[in-house]
Design an enzyme around this catalytic site. Sequence first.
Site, PDB file in Angstrom:
ATOM      1  N   HIS A 151       0.809  -1.214   0.000  1.00 25.72           N
ATOM      2  CA  HIS A 151       0.000   0.000   0.000  1.00 25.72           C
ATOM      3  C   HIS A 151       0.845   1.268   0.000  1.00 25.72           C
ATOM      4  O   HIS A 151       0.323   2.352   0.276  1.00 25.72           O
ATOM      5  CB  HIS A 151      -0.947  -0.003   1.208  1.00 25.72           C
ATOM      6  CG  HIS A 151      -1.899  -1.161   1.198  1.00 25.72           C
ATOM      7  ND1 HIS A 151      -2.328  -1.800   2.345  1.00 25.72           N
ATOM      8  CD2 HIS A 151      -2.498  -1.814   0.169  1.00 25.72           C
ATOM      9  CE1 HIS A 151      -3.151  -2.789   2.026  1.00 25.72           C
ATOM     10  NE2 HIS A 151      -3.256  -2.812   0.716  1.00 25.72           N
TER      11      HIS A 151
ATOM     12  N   CYS B 148       5.612  16.579 -11.664  1.00 26.60           N
ATOM     13  CA  CYS B 148       6.937  16.285 -12.231  1.00 26.60           C
ATOM     14  C   CYS B 148       7.556  15.004 -11.695  1.00 26.60           C
ATOM     15  O   CYS B 148       8.607  14.573 -12.161  1.00 26.60           O
ATOM     16  CB  CYS B 148       7.885  17.465 -12.000  1.00 26.60           C
ATOM     17  SG  CYS B 148       8.452  17.652 -10.281  1.00 26.60           S
TER      18      CYS B 148
ATOM     19  N   CYS C 115       5.532  21.446  -4.434  1.00 26.66           N
ATOM     20  CA  CYS C 115       6.780  20.877  -4.941  1.00 26.66           C
ATOM     21  C   CYS C 115       7.843  21.952  -5.088  1.00 26.66           C
ATOM     22  O   CYS C 115       7.608  22.976  -5.742  1.00 26.66           O
ATOM     23  CB  CYS C 115       6.527  20.193  -6.296  1.00 26.66           C
ATOM     24  SG  CYS C 115       8.022  19.539  -7.073  1.00 26.66           S
TER      25      CYS C 115
END
Length: 248
Positions: free
Chosen positions: A120, A131, A148
């Site tokens: 999992h 990205c 990010c």
Amino acid sequence: MAQHLIQTLVEWLQEAQHTVVLTGAGMSTESGLPDFRSNQGLWYGRDPQEIASVHAIRHNREDFVDFYRWRIKEVDKYQPHAGHHVLTRWQRQGFVQRIITQNVDGFHHQAASHDVIELHGSLRELYCMDCGHRTDAKRYLQDKGEVCPRCGGFLRPDIVLFGEMLDTQAIEAAFDEARQAELFIVLGSSLQVSPANMLPMEAKDAGAKLAIVNLHDTLLDPQADLLIEGKVGDVLRQTDEWLNKDEA
């Protein structure tokens, strides 16, 4: 706990050329982590579809981030217990060839086990949906930690969410290990969640002995060759003591 059951497990570990271990939620709760469905569990008073799903990322992102910020913070409070370290030692000694886990806490890695199949995913890492950039999950504990640093996209935990399929490579690797097993040991899993609950019978159908260690009944108890009722950590510790005693 009946010593003859422990001694049987010791003998099987010594005899088997390929032993595979499957760990479930009971392995994690012994470290102090809450379970999923009890009155103190992870989902008590919460709808997982609203905060832990693909739908949540698209339509309820703020609550999604808050929930996983809390989960990462909670996991960081706890450590692998003695049983995790026993499995690592057994890998090094050649008693265990592969560990498969349903858990996402990363405790097997913290205990230095290697080549763990995480069915999992893992809360140890985040990845950018735009990205693909990967980073440590503790970034989520920072302000705007979901952004990010490379492209400004959305960072999410590297786990399987509600509404997502499990990683195909992980599933295939797990079933391949099950078919190779001479001994398949289930630790702390009620065996209610598919496809993990299919692995023990895959192993047994291929000729493996099946041992189940759990505090409560599981769906596959009637098919088990060895049943040990007890805490996973206690059973592993006692088994390890017998293994070392026999080697001395």
